[in-house]
Design an enzyme around this catalytic site. Structure first.
Site, PDB file in Angstrom:
ATOM      1  CG  HIS A 183     -34.520 -24.539   5.109  1.00 58.01           C
ATOM      2  ND1 HIS A 183     -33.879 -24.461   3.884  1.00 58.01           N
ATOM      3  CD2 HIS A 183     -33.688 -23.944   6.003  1.00 58.01           C
ATOM      4  CE1 HIS A 183     -32.718 -23.850   4.041  1.00 58.01           C
ATOM      5  NE2 HIS A 183     -32.576 -23.537   5.306  1.00 58.01           N
ATOM      6  NE  ARG A 233     -25.791 -19.102   2.111  1.00 53.66           N
ATOM      7  CZ  ARG A 233     -26.685 -19.926   1.578  1.00 53.66           C
ATOM      8  NH1 ARG A 233     -27.929 -19.913   2.015  1.00 53.66           N
ATOM      9  NH2 ARG A 233     -26.355 -20.759   0.596  1.00 53.66           N
ATOM     10  CG  HIS A 264     -41.411 -26.860  -7.630  1.00 60.62           C
ATOM     11  ND1 HIS A 264     -40.052 -26.728  -7.795  1.00 60.62           N
ATOM     12  CD2 HIS A 264     -41.597 -27.835  -6.714  1.00 60.62           C
ATOM     13  CE1 HIS A 264     -39.427 -27.616  -7.033  1.00 60.62           C
ATOM     14  NE2 HIS A 264     -40.344 -28.297  -6.360  1.00 60.62           N
ATOM     15  CG  HIS A 279     -26.945 -41.262   4.895  1.00 63.61           C
ATOM     16  ND1 HIS A 279     -26.981 -39.886   4.730  1.00 63.61           N
ATOM     17  CD2 HIS A 279     -27.816 -41.529   5.904  1.00 63.61           C
ATOM     18  CE1 HIS A 279     -27.819 -39.359   5.607  1.00 63.61           C
ATOM     19  NE2 HIS A 279     -28.339 -40.327   6.333  1.00 63.61           N
ATOM     20  NE  ARG A 302     -28.147 -17.401  22.132  1.00 66.64           N
ATOM     21  CZ  ARG A 302     -29.421 -17.798  22.201  1.00 66.64           C
ATOM     22  NH1 ARG A 302     -30.083 -18.084  21.087  1.00 66.64           N
ATOM     23  NH2 ARG A 302     -30.028 -17.889  23.366  1.00 66.64           N
TER      24      ARG A 302
END
Length: 304
Positions: free
Chosen positions: A108, A112, A147, A177, A262
């Site tokens: 991922h 931004r 890394h 969790h 969207r």
């Protein structure tokens, strides 16, 4: 914040999307990204690109969006009440790659830029982003390479940048969790503006530009590794953790949905197939157990 600066960031992001798509398509004999242009009623739109059923990539999306509105969603203002009642622009490139082979990690990346304005008050802006790796059957040399590349992206900006944003990544991509990290981390940064626009923008570009350098060699090394039903089943089970994180914790997913983005583009990050099993426990001494015992625990992967 002038219009030239905003245009410069947007042009970089569009170019980055192109470069990443070209690099990933180079792995595929036939499959290509399908482009979907979309508009947002409240303002802005995007350029979604998705590749499915490739020889290497089962499903991957590399998305650009530039949206605007009159009020930031709760996910953006919960910890920053000074942003309430401000008009905003948000733009970025976000991508998730789900390979076929369980020996190739999911990855991922996101970079931004956000601007929040209010008449009579100074403009608030910041950069954010990073990249992280989610292996199912990790190899130590791949983790070190990932890394090392993350550190190389940060090094021109100061010796403390990599350890700071590496730790932030470990803490952000943590499933409370489950009491485990999503993967082996990488970089995560947000609210970056204290360096000024030019240096902050340069850092965002460095992170974006190093993603392919970090990921492509790992894909090329592992994509032809033989695997069987056991490895595929474990891959699908661990993909369930990816879904859990994105739907429960991920700020980008929440921001997109709360801001009227969207839905198809936001949820393209989900894997095409995933499994859940009740109370799964890996076999002691197995490769699956090693993932839990060693690789899902934050640590210094570059212990020199």
């Amino acid at each position: 914040m002038n219009i030239d600066s905003i245009t410069e960031v947007k042009n970089y992001l569009l170019s980055l999307q192109d470069q990443i798509c070209i690099a990933l398509e180079g792995l595929e004999p036939e499959a290509q990204f399908v482009e979907d242009l979309w508009d947002r009623v409240e303002g802005g739109g995007g350029r979604t690109r998705v590749l499915t059923k490739g020889q290497v990539i089962e499903q991957g999306g590399v998305n650009f969006s530039h949206v605007s509105g009159f009020k930031l969603p709760p996910s953006a203002t919960a910890k920053r009440p000074e942003l309430a009642d401000r008009q905003f622009q948000a733009m970025g490139v976000s991508l998730v790659i789900h390979p076929n082979n369980p020996y190739v990690p999911t990855s991922h990346a996101n970079v931004r830029f956000l601007i929040a304005e209010k008449p009579g008050e100074p403009t608030i802006w910041w950069f954010g982003g990073g990249f992280d790796l989610t292996p199912f059957y990790p190899f130590s040399e791949d983790v070190v390479h990932w890394h090392q590349t993350a550190r190389a992206a940060c090094q021109p900006f100061g010796e403390t940048v990599y350890p700071t944003y590496k730790t932030w990544c470990d803490e952000y991509f943590f499933l409370k969790h489950r009491n485990e990290t999503r993967g082996i981390g990488g970089l995560f940064f947000d609210d970056l503006n204290e360096w000024g626009f030019d240096k902050s923008f340069a850092f965002m570009q460095s992170v974006g530009n190093h993603y392919i350098d970090a990921y492509l060699p790992i894909i090329q090394k592992r994509k032809d590794t033989l695997y069987g039903e056991r490895e595929r089943e474990f891959q699908l089970y661990r993909r369930g953790r990816y879904v859990e994180f994105n739907l429960v914790y991920d700020r980008g997913t929440l921001f997109g949905l709360q801001s009227g983005g969207r839905t198809e583009s936001i949820l393209m990050s989900m894997p095409p197939a995933a499994h859940w099993k009740y109370n799964y426990q890996p076999e002691p001494g197995s490769a699956e157990a090693l993932l839990y015992e060693h690789y899902l625990k934050p640590q210094d992967w570059l212990d020199d």
